[in-house]
Design a protein around this motif. Structure first.
Motif, PDB file in Angstrom:
ATOM      1  N   MET A   1       1.232  -1.158  -0.127  1.00 31.34           N
ATOM      2  CA  MET A   1      -0.165   0.150   0.279  1.00 31.34           C
ATOM      3  C   MET A   1       1.126   1.523   0.209  1.00 31.34           C
ATOM      4  O   MET A   1       1.514   1.026   0.882  1.00 31.34           O
ATOM      5  N   ASN A   2       0.574   2.071  -1.244  1.00 36.23           N
ATOM      6  CA  ASN A   2       1.841   3.444  -1.398  1.00 36.23           C
ATOM      7  C   ASN A   2       0.457   4.701  -0.893  1.00 36.23           C
ATOM      8  O   ASN A   2      -0.170   4.425   0.194  1.00 36.23           O
ATOM      9  N   ARG A   3       1.640   5.470  -0.620  1.00 37.36           N
ATOM     10  CA  ARG A   3       0.652   6.890  -0.289  1.00 37.36           C
ATOM     11  C   ARG A   3      -0.581   6.578  -0.511  1.00 37.36           C
ATOM     12  O   ARG A   3      -1.720   7.722   0.269  1.00 37.36           O
ATOM     13  N   ASP A   4      -0.797   6.939  -2.027  1.00 37.93           N
ATOM     14  CA  ASP A   4      -2.347   7.417  -2.154  1.00 37.93           C
ATOM     15  C   ASP A   4      -3.296   6.304  -1.482  1.00 37.93           C
ATOM     16  O   ASP A   4      -4.279   6.940  -1.551  1.00 37.93           O
ATOM     17  N   TRP A   5      -3.188   4.680  -1.813  1.00 42.55           N
ATOM     18  CA  TRP A   5      -3.561   3.994  -1.040  1.00 42.55           C
ATOM     19  C   TRP A   5      -4.310   4.303   0.566  1.00 42.55           C
ATOM     20  O   TRP A   5      -4.813   5.003   0.432  1.00 42.55           O
ATOM     21  N   ILE A   6      -2.843   4.790   1.319  1.00 41.59           N
ATOM     22  CA  ILE A   6      -3.307   5.456   1.857  1.00 41.59           C
ATOM     23  C   ILE A   6      -4.030   6.821   2.627  1.00 41.59           C
ATOM     24  O   ILE A   6      -5.016   6.696   3.867  1.00 41.59           O
ATOM     25  N   ALA A   7      -3.959   7.990   1.756  1.00 39.80           N
ATOM     26  CA  ALA A   7      -4.912   8.565   1.581  1.00 39.80           C
ATOM     27  C   ALA A   7      -5.824   8.514   1.207  1.00 39.80           C
ATOM     28  O   ALA A   7      -7.383   8.974   1.462  1.00 39.80           O
ATOM     29  N   ALA A   8      -6.005   8.126   0.628  1.00 42.79           N
ATOM     30  CA  ALA A   8      -7.762   7.335   0.156  1.00 42.79           C
ATOM     31  C   ALA A   8      -8.711   6.645   1.344  1.00 42.79           C
ATOM     32  O   ALA A   8      -9.274   6.098   1.204  1.00 42.79           O
ATOM     33  N   HIS A   9      -7.748   6.267   2.314  1.00 44.67           N
ATOM     34  CA  HIS A   9      -8.134   5.208   3.872  1.00 44.67           C
ATOM     35  C   HIS A   9      -7.967   6.020   4.613  1.00 44.67           C
ATOM     36  O   HIS A   9      -8.960   5.301   5.576  1.00 44.67           O
ATOM     37  N   ILE A  10      -7.887   7.081   4.504  1.00 44.44           N
ATOM     38  CA  ILE A  10      -7.438   8.046   6.410  1.00 44.44           C
ATOM     39  C   ILE A  10      -7.833   8.959   5.818  1.00 44.44           C
ATOM     40  O   ILE A  10      -7.824   9.304   4.994  1.00 44.44           O
ATOM     41  N   PRO A  11      -8.484  10.180   6.718  1.00 48.48           N
ATOM     42  CA  PRO A  11      -8.905  11.455   7.013  1.00 48.48           C
ATOM     43  C   PRO A  11      -8.068  12.711   6.914  1.00 48.48           C
ATOM     44  O   PRO A  11      -8.396  13.383   5.749  1.00 48.48           O
ATOM     45  N   HIS A  12      -6.758  11.781   6.717  1.00 46.91           N
ATOM     46  CA  HIS A  12      -5.286  12.980   6.593  1.00 46.91           C
ATOM     47  C   HIS A  12      -5.242  12.956   4.927  1.00 46.91           C
ATOM     48  O   HIS A  12      -4.932  12.442   4.255  1.00 46.91           O
ATOM     49  N   GLN A  13      -5.462  14.198   4.500  1.00 42.70           N
ATOM     50  CA  GLN A  13      -5.575  14.182   2.893  1.00 42.70           C
ATOM     51  C   GLN A  13      -4.476  15.690   2.380  1.00 42.70           C
ATOM     52  O   GLN A  13      -3.742  16.229   3.921  1.00 42.70           O
ATOM     53  N   GLY A  14      -3.508  15.598   1.561  1.00 45.08           N
ATOM     54  CA  GLY A  14      -2.511  16.752   1.107  1.00 45.08           C
ATOM     55  C   GLY A  14      -1.319  16.182   2.166  1.00 45.08           C
ATOM     56  O   GLY A  14      -0.965  15.181   2.490  1.00 45.08           O
ATOM     57  N   ASP A  15      -0.398  17.296   2.177  1.00 45.98           N
ATOM     58  CA  ASP A  15       0.514  17.496   2.818  1.00 45.98           C
ATOM     59  C   ASP A  15       0.404  16.961   4.060  1.00 45.98           C
ATOM     60  O   ASP A  15       1.400  16.532   5.254  1.00 45.98           O
ATOM     61  N   MET A  16      -0.843  16.679   5.049  1.00 42.70           N
ATOM     62  CA  MET A  16      -1.012  16.196   6.323  1.00 42.70           C
ATOM     63  C   MET A  16      -0.307  14.626   6.307  1.00 42.70           C
ATOM     64  O   MET A  16      -0.800  13.921   7.465  1.00 42.70           O
ATOM     65  N   CYS A  17      -0.922  14.264   5.260  1.00 46.67           N
ATOM     66  CA  CYS A  17      -0.936  12.460   5.197  1.00 46.67           C
ATOM     67  C   CYS A  17       0.403  12.107   5.005  1.00 46.67           C
ATOM     68  O   CYS A  17       1.155  12.383   3.988  1.00 46.67           O
ATOM     69  N   LEU A  18       1.002  11.847   6.506  1.00 46.63           N
ATOM     70  CA  LEU A  18       2.262  11.569   6.848  1.00 46.63           C
ATOM     71  C   LEU A  18       3.187  10.241   6.176  1.00 46.63           C
ATOM     72  O   LEU A  18       4.037  10.055   6.280  1.00 46.63           O
ATOM     73  N   LEU A  19       2.673   9.657   6.175  1.00 47.23           N
ATOM     74  CA  LEU A  19       2.613   8.045   6.145  1.00 47.23           C
ATOM     75  C   LEU A  19       3.016   7.767   4.445  1.00 47.23           C
ATOM     76  O   LEU A  19       1.903   8.245   3.317  1.00 47.23           O
ATOM     77  N   ASP A  20       4.381   7.668   3.915  1.00 46.04           N
ATOM     78  CA  ASP A  20       4.510   6.727   2.332  1.00 46.04           C
ATOM     79  C   ASP A  20       4.505   5.704   1.964  1.00 46.04           C
ATOM     80  O   ASP A  20       3.586   5.051   1.295  1.00 46.04           O
ATOM     81  N   ALA A  21       4.401   4.518   3.293  1.00 48.73           N
ATOM     82  CA  ALA A  21       3.932   3.385   2.615  1.00 48.73           C
ATOM     83  C   ALA A  21       3.661   2.102   3.376  1.00 48.73           C
ATOM     84  O   ALA A  21       4.195   3.009   5.123  1.00 48.73           O
ATOM     85  N   VAL A  22       2.373   1.052   3.290  1.00 51.01           N
ATOM     86  CA  VAL A  22       3.100   0.338   4.794  1.00 51.01           C
ATOM     87  C   VAL A  22       3.955  -0.772   3.758  1.00 51.01           C
ATOM     88  O   VAL A  22       4.222  -1.295   2.790  1.00 51.01           O
ATOM     89  N   SER A  23       4.560  -1.016   5.821  1.00 50.82           N
ATOM     90  CA  SER A  23       5.527  -1.912   4.775  1.00 50.82           C
ATOM     91  C   SER A  23       5.344  -3.615   5.041  1.00 50.82           C
ATOM     92  O   SER A  23       5.686  -4.364   4.730  1.00 50.82           O
ATOM     93  N   GLU A  24       4.572  -3.987   6.478  1.00 48.59           N
ATOM     94  CA  GLU A  24       3.426  -5.056   6.461  1.00 48.59           C
ATOM     95  C   GLU A  24       2.616  -4.498   7.686  1.00 48.59           C
ATOM     96  O   GLU A  24       2.730  -4.034   7.798  1.00 48.59           O
ATOM     97  N   TRP A  25       1.833  -5.677   7.431  1.00 47.72           N
ATOM     98  CA  TRP A  25       0.540  -5.360   8.809  1.00 47.72           C
ATOM     99  C   TRP A  25       0.045  -7.239   8.656  1.00 47.72           C
ATOM    100  O   TRP A  25       0.229  -7.973   8.034  1.00 47.72           O
TER     101      TRP A  25
END
Length: 149
Positions: free
Chosen positions: A1-25
Protein backbone atom coordinates in the motif's frame (compact mmCIF):
# COMPACT_ATOMS: atom_id res chain seq x y z
CA UNK A 1 0.00 0.00 0.00
CA UNK A 2 1.48 3.32 -1.09
CA UNK A 3 0.78 6.94 -0.14
CA UNK A 4 -2.18 7.21 -2.54
CA UNK A 5 -3.82 4.15 -0.98
CA UNK A 6 -3.15 5.49 2.51
CA UNK A 7 -4.61 8.93 1.69
CA UNK A 8 -7.73 7.27 0.27
CA UNK A 9 -8.32 5.37 3.53
CA UNK A 10 -7.59 7.87 6.30
CA UNK A 11 -8.99 11.35 6.95
CA UNK A 12 -5.60 13.07 6.57
CA UNK A 13 -5.14 14.54 3.10
CA UNK A 14 -2.53 16.54 1.23
CA UNK A 15 0.56 17.39 3.24
CA UNK A 16 -1.09 16.10 6.44
CA UNK A 17 -0.92 12.53 5.14
CA UNK A 18 2.46 11.77 6.71
CA UNK A 19 2.96 8.12 5.73
CA UNK A 20 4.46 6.96 2.43
CA UNK A 21 3.88 3.21 2.53
CA UNK A 22 2.80 0.21 4.57
CA UNK A 23 5.80 -2.10 4.96
CA UNK A 24 3.94 -4.94 6.66
CA UNK A 25 0.79 -5.59 8.64
CA UNK A 26 -1.30 -8.26 10.32
CA UNK A 27 -4.46 -8.26 12.41
CA UNK A 28 -2.38 -7.20 15.43
CA UNK A 29 0.30 -4.85 14.08
CA UNK A 30 1.37 -2.48 11.34
CA UNK A 31 4.66 -1.02 10.19
CA UNK A 32 4.78 2.03 7.92
CA UNK A 33 7.48 4.12 6.26
CA UNK A 34 7.67 7.92 6.23
CA UNK A 35 10.13 10.21 4.49
CA UNK A 36 8.69 13.75 4.65
CA UNK A 37 10.07 14.60 8.10
CA UNK A 38 12.99 16.59 6.61
CA UNK A 39 10.77 18.72 4.36
CA UNK A 40 11.07 22.41 5.34
CA UNK A 41 7.36 22.78 4.48
CA UNK A 42 6.26 19.94 6.81
CA UNK A 43 2.82 20.91 8.20
CA UNK A 44 3.81 20.13 11.81
CA UNK A 45 7.02 22.18 11.83
CA UNK A 46 7.13 24.98 14.38
CA UNK A 47 9.90 27.51 15.02
CA UNK A 48 11.88 26.05 12.11
CA UNK A 49 11.94 22.47 13.43
CA UNK A 50 9.92 19.26 13.67
CA UNK A 51 9.83 18.27 17.33
CA UNK A 52 9.91 14.64 18.38
CA UNK A 53 6.39 14.79 19.87
CA UNK A 54 5.15 15.12 16.28
CA UNK A 55 5.93 11.42 16.03
CA UNK A 56 2.69 10.77 17.93
CA UNK A 57 0.79 12.00 14.86
CA UNK A 58 2.76 9.58 12.68
CA UNK A 59 1.75 6.78 15.03
CA UNK A 60 -1.90 7.89 15.07
CA UNK A 61 -1.97 7.76 11.28
CA UNK A 62 -0.44 4.27 11.31
CA UNK A 63 -3.23 3.21 13.70
CA UNK A 64 -5.81 4.69 11.31
CA UNK A 65 -4.28 2.80 8.39
CA UNK A 66 -4.30 -0.38 10.48
CA UNK A 67 -7.99 0.13 11.21
CA UNK A 68 -8.71 0.53 7.50
CA UNK A 69 -6.75 -2.62 6.65
CA UNK A 70 -8.43 -4.68 9.36
CA UNK A 71 -11.86 -3.41 8.21
CA UNK A 72 -11.15 -4.91 4.79
CA UNK A 73 -12.07 -3.77 1.31
CA UNK A 74 -15.78 -4.44 1.79
CA UNK A 75 -16.29 -2.24 4.85
CA UNK A 76 -15.76 1.49 5.19
CA UNK A 77 -13.13 2.28 7.83
CA UNK A 78 -14.54 3.58 11.08
CA UNK A 79 -13.67 7.06 12.28
CA UNK A 80 -11.21 6.85 15.18
CA UNK A 81 -10.33 9.47 17.77
CA UNK A 82 -7.10 9.44 19.74
CA UNK A 83 -8.34 9.87 23.30
CA UNK A 84 -5.13 9.49 25.28
CA UNK A 85 -1.44 8.78 25.02
CA UNK A 86 0.42 7.33 27.97
CA UNK A 87 3.92 6.34 28.91
CA UNK A 88 5.41 8.32 26.03
CA UNK A 89 9.17 8.44 26.03
CA UNK A 90 10.88 10.90 23.70
CA UNK A 91 14.45 9.77 23.00
CA UNK A 92 15.37 12.65 20.67
CA UNK A 93 14.48 16.34 20.56
CA UNK A 94 13.60 16.57 16.88
CA UNK A 95 12.88 14.51 13.78
CA UNK A 96 13.79 16.85 10.93
CA UNK A 97 17.54 16.40 11.35
CA UNK A 98 17.42 12.64 10.64
CA UNK A 99 18.28 11.65 7.06
CA UNK A 100 16.53 8.64 5.59
CA UNK A 101 13.15 7.04 6.26
CA UNK A 102 11.37 6.69 9.57
CA UNK A 103 9.71 3.44 10.57
CA UNK A 104 6.37 3.80 12.36
CA UNK A 105 5.10 0.77 14.28
CA UNK A 106 1.81 0.16 16.08
CA UNK A 107 0.70 -2.99 17.85
CA UNK A 108 -2.89 -3.59 18.91
CA UNK A 109 -2.76 -4.66 22.57
CA UNK A 110 -6.49 -4.98 23.30
CA UNK A 111 -9.83 -3.66 22.27
CA UNK A 112 -13.47 -4.19 21.56
CA UNK A 113 -15.93 -2.84 19.02
CA UNK A 114 -15.63 0.73 20.38
CA UNK A 115 -12.13 1.12 21.83
CA UNK A 116 -8.62 -0.02 20.92
CA UNK A 117 -5.36 0.20 22.87
CA UNK A 118 -2.13 0.36 20.85
CA UNK A 119 1.55 0.37 21.70
CA UNK A 120 3.47 2.52 19.21
CA UNK A 121 7.03 3.45 18.36
CA UNK A 122 8.94 5.50 15.83
CA UNK A 123 12.39 4.36 14.68
CA UNK A 124 15.22 5.68 12.54
CA UNK A 125 17.18 2.61 11.55
CA UNK A 126 17.64 0.63 14.77
CA UNK A 127 17.31 3.74 16.97
CA UNK A 128 14.03 4.18 18.86
CA UNK A 129 12.99 7.85 18.67
CA UNK A 130 9.81 7.64 20.74
CA UNK A 131 7.46 5.03 22.14
CA UNK A 132 4.25 4.89 24.12
CA UNK A 133 0.67 3.68 24.25
CA UNK A 134 -2.47 5.23 22.78
CA UNK A 135 -6.17 4.69 23.30
CA UNK A 136 -8.48 5.13 20.31
CA UNK A 137 -12.26 5.42 20.47
CA UNK A 138 -14.09 4.39 17.31
CA UNK A 139 -17.17 6.24 16.10
CA UNK A 140 -17.29 8.35 19.29
CA UNK A 141 -20.26 10.35 18.02
CA UNK A 142 -22.34 7.17 18.02
CA UNK A 143 -21.63 6.25 21.63
CA UNK A 144 -24.35 6.92 24.14
CA UNK A 145 -24.06 10.15 26.19
CA UNK A 146 -21.81 9.59 29.18
CA UNK A 147 -20.17 6.54 27.59
CA UNK A 148 -17.05 8.41 26.45
CA UNK A 149 -13.88 7.23 28.21
Amino acid sequence: MNRDWIAAHIPHQGDMCLLDAVSEWSADHIECRATGHTDPAHPLRAAGRLGAASGIEYAAQAMAVHGALVAGAEDAPRQGYLTSVRGVGLHVERLDDLEGPLCVRAERLSGDSNQVLYRFSLHHGERCLLAGRAAVVLDAEQLEPGAHP
